[in-house]
Design an enzyme around this catalytic site. Structure first.
Site, PDB file in Angstrom:
ATOM      1  N   SER A 254       0.825  -1.199   0.000  1.00 19.05           N
ATOM      2  CA  SER A 254       0.000   0.000   0.000  1.00 19.05           C
ATOM      3  C   SER A 254       0.859   1.248   0.000  1.00 19.05           C
ATOM      4  CB  SER A 254      -0.882   0.016   1.251  1.00 19.05           C
ATOM      5  OG  SER A 254      -0.038   0.119   2.383  1.00 19.05           O
ATOM      6  N   LYS A 255       0.255   2.310  -0.509  1.00 19.15           N
ATOM      7  CA  LYS A 255       0.906   3.610  -0.591  1.00 19.15           C
ATOM      8  C   LYS A 255       1.386   4.073   0.777  1.00 19.15           C
ATOM      9  CE  LYS A 255      -1.070   6.398  -4.185  1.00 19.15           C
ATOM     10  NZ  LYS A 255      -2.139   7.276  -4.533  1.00 19.15           N
ATOM     11  N   ARG A 256       0.606   3.719   1.801  1.00 16.61           N
ATOM     12  CA  ARG A 256       0.928   4.221   3.131  1.00 16.61           C
ATOM     13  C   ARG A 256       2.300   3.743   3.609  1.00 16.61           C
ATOM     14  NH1 ARG A 256      -3.024   2.215   6.671  1.00 16.61           N
ATOM     15  NH2 ARG A 256      -4.185   1.689   4.804  1.00 16.61           N
ATOM     16  N   GLY A 258       4.892   2.893   1.496  1.00 20.80           N
ATOM     17  CA  GLY A 258       5.988   3.143   0.558  1.00 20.80           C
ATOM     18  C   GLY A 258       5.455   3.536  -0.801  1.00 20.80           C
TER      19      GLY A 258
END
Ligand code: GLU
Length: 478
Positions: A254-256, A258
Site C-alpha cells: 500500500s501507498k501508506r 511506501g
C-alpha cells in the site's frame, strides 16, 4: 499450434502501479520466451475513475521501463482499436445478444433498493448481494419500464443449477468457486458503458488472447468470465494469476507504507534495469536463486512454472542494493548522461570532463542516481566541512592533529599536488609524526573526503589539487 498471445490491460488510474509493472513484465517475458505476441490494451470504461493525462502517464512509465509491445494502443495492429472506450458498440452487441438468449437481463433496481436487497440477503446468510429479482419481470413489464425511460443495467445470469465453477490456473492448479456465492454481475452500466468483466472477455476473444496473466485480485472474477465465454460460445483462454505484492509486514502493498507508482522510483533515482530486475523476482525465481538478471537473461530464463502462489514481499532495501549494483556497472560516461536530471543547479558550471572524473570516483558509493547531489557537495561546494559528530571526533584526536599539521607543512613546501606525489608526502608525514596505518590514512581521509569509507583518496586529491587540499586540512586544524 496457434501463436501465444498475451495482453497487458491496465486501467489508466493515473500512474503505473509497480504491481502492474510486474504484470506487464511477466506477460512480456512469457511472450518473448514462447515466440508469442505481447499486446497493450487500455481498459478505460470506468468513467468515474477517469483521470486526465493518465494514459500518457502510463505510456511514459512503460516506455521508461523499456517495454516494447508487439501490438496495442499507440502501436497499432490488426485487432484494434486497443482502447476500450473506442470499442463500445461491440460490447453492447454481445450484451443485447445475451439478453435475447435469456443469458442476461435488464435490471431496474435503484441504488436504495439494491441496498435493501443486500441487507436482506445478508440477513438470510446468502452470499450473493443481489437476489436476481429482475430476472422474473415479464416482457410487458420490461417494455413498459424501458418506454418510461427508467434507468437500467444489464446483468448476466449466473445459473444456479450446478455447485461449483472450476478455474484451471497455470500457477494455482484447479481453483473451485461455489456458484451460490457468485453475483449476477452487471455487464452494462446505466451510463451504457460496459463493466470491466464484459469488455475484458469480449476483447480477449477478439484479440485472440491465449493466456491471461494478471494479478491475483482478479481470480474471484474468473468464474464470471468463464461463464461469459460459455454463454458466447468462445474458447476459454488459459489463466495465470500472479501472487499478491506485500508490504514487509505482510499486509497488501500500500501507498501508506511506501511508493507504489513506477514514476516515484524513476524520480527517486532508480534505474529501469534495476526496477525490472527487482519486480521480476516478485513471485518468480530460478532454481539457483540467482539475483541479478539482464532483460535478455530474463527473457531466456522466465517460466510460469517457477512463479509461486505465496505473496511476494516488496523489500525496498533489496531494490536499493540492486540499484547500486547496476550503477556500479555503468561507465562514468553512461552515468554522466543518467544523472543529468538529478544534478543540482550549482554543478552545471562543471565541465563534462571534470564531472565524468568525479563520477568515476563516487560511482561505487552511489545507491540512487539522486545521491549525486549530496556526493558532489564535496567537489563543488566552496567550503565543504565535516558535519558528522563521529567524524569530527576522529579529526580531533591528538594523532590526527599531529598528522594534519605535518601535512600542512609538507603541502606548503610543495609546488603542486597530485596522486603522484601525494604518496611521498604522506611518507614524510608518517616519518615526522610516527603515526601510521589507519591513524594516518584514516584521519587524512576524513579531512579530505569528509567520510570514513569512500572514494579513492588519491583520485580525490588529484581533482582537488594543492589549494583545495590545503583548505580542507586547515578546516580541521584546531
Ligand atoms: N484492467 C484491469 C486492471 O487494471 C486488468 C485486469 C485483467 O488483466 O484482466 O487491473
Amino acid at each position: 499450434m496457434s501463436q501465444n498471445r498475451m495482453r497487458f490491460a491496465p486501467s489508466p488510474t493515473g500512474f503505473l502501479h509497480v504491481g502492474g509493472l510486474r504484470t506487464a513484465l511477466f506477460n512480456y517475458l512469457f511472450a518473448a520466451k514462447s515466440n508469442g505476441k505481447a499486446i497493450l490494451r487500455i481498459e478505460d470504461t470506468d468513467q468515474n475513475r477517469k483521470v486526465e493525462g493518465a494514459v500518457e502517464n502510463l505510456m511514459e512509465s512503460l516506455k521508461w521501463s523499456g517495454f516494447q509491445f508487439d501490438e496495442g494502443a499507440n502501436i497499432g495492429g490488426e485487432y484494434g482499436p486497443y482502447v476500450q472506450s473506442q470499442r463500445l458498440p461491440m460490447y453492447q452487441k454481445y450484451a443485447n445478444q445475451m439478453v435475447r438468449e435469456g443469458k442476461a437481463y435488464f435490471c431496474f433496481c435503484s441504488a436504495e433498493e439494491l441496498t435493501k436487497i443486500r441487507e436482506n440477503q445478508l440477513a438470510k446468510k446468502l452470499a450473493r448481494p443481489y437476489d436476481g429479482r429482475c430476472q422474473h419481470l415479464s416482457q410487458t413489464e420490461i417494455q413498459k419500464r424501458l418506454d418510461d425511460n427508467m434507468p437500467f443495467v444489464i446483468r448476466m445470469k449466473i445459473p444456479q443449477d450446478f455447485e461449483e465453477y472450476h478455474v484451471n490456473d497455470l500457477i494455482r492448479g484447479e481453483v473451485k468457486f461455489k456458484t451460490s456465492q457468485i453475483d449476477d454481475q452487471i455487464l452494462i452500466k446505466s451510463d451504457g458503458f460496459p463493466t470491466y468483466h464484459l469488455a475484458n472477455v469480449v476483447d480477449d476473444y477478439y484479440m485472440k488472447i491465449t493466456h491471461v496473466i494478471r494479478g491475483e485480485e482478479w481470480l474471484p472474477s474468473t468464474p464470471k468470465h468463464i461463464q461469459l465465454y460459455e454463454y458466447l460460445g468462445w474458447p476459454i483462454p488459459q489463466f495465470a494469476h500472479l501472487p499478491l505484492l506485500l508490504n514487509p509486514d505482510k499486509s497488501k502493498l500500500s501507498k501508506r507504507q511506501g511508493d507504489v507508482a513506477t514514476e516515484d522510483y524513476r524520480k527517486k533515482g532508480y534505474l529501469p534495469e534495476a526496477l525490472i530486475n527487482f519486480v521480476a523476482l516478485l513471485g518468480w525465481n530460478t532454481q539457483d536463486d540467482q539475483e541479478i538478471f539482464s532483460i535478455s537473461e530474463l527473457k531466456e530464463k522466465f517460466s510460469l512454472e517457477r512463479v509461486g502462489k505465496a505473496g511476494a514481499v516488496f523489500d525496498v532495501n533489496k531494490l536499493k542494493w540492486m540499484n547500486q549494483q547496476y550503477i556500479k556497472e555503468k561507465t562514468a560516461e553512461e552515468l554522466y548522461e543518467l544523472v543529468q536530471p538529478f544534478l543540482p543547479e550549482y554543478t552545471k558550471k562543471l565541465d563534462q570532463e571534470v564531472l565524468t572524473r568525479i563520477l568515476t570516483i563516487i560511482k561505487d558509493s552511489m545507491v540512487l542516481l539522486t545521491d549525486v547531489d549530496q556526493k558532489l557537495d564535496l567537489f563543488c561546494k566552496e567550503n565543504p566541512t565535516l558535519s558528522d559528530d563521529a567524524l569530527i571526533a576522529i579529526s580531533q584526536t591528538e594523532d590526527a592533529q599531529k598528522v594534519y599539521k605535518a601535512l600542512l607543512n609538507q603541502l606548503e613546501q610543495t609546488d603542486n599536488l597530485s596522486s603522484e606525489n601525494f604518496g611521498s608526502l604522506m611518507k614524510a608525514v608518517q616519518k615526522e609524526t610516527g603515526v601510521k596505518g589507519k591513524g594516518l590514512w584514516g584521519s587524512i581521509r576524513v579531512a579530505i573526503t569528509l567520510v570514513e569509507h569512500g572514494p579513492d583518496l588519491g583520485a580525490v586529491v588529484d581533482i582537488f589539487g594543492k589549494e583545495k587540499c590545503l583548505k580542507m586540512i586547515k578546516n580541521v586544524i584546531q
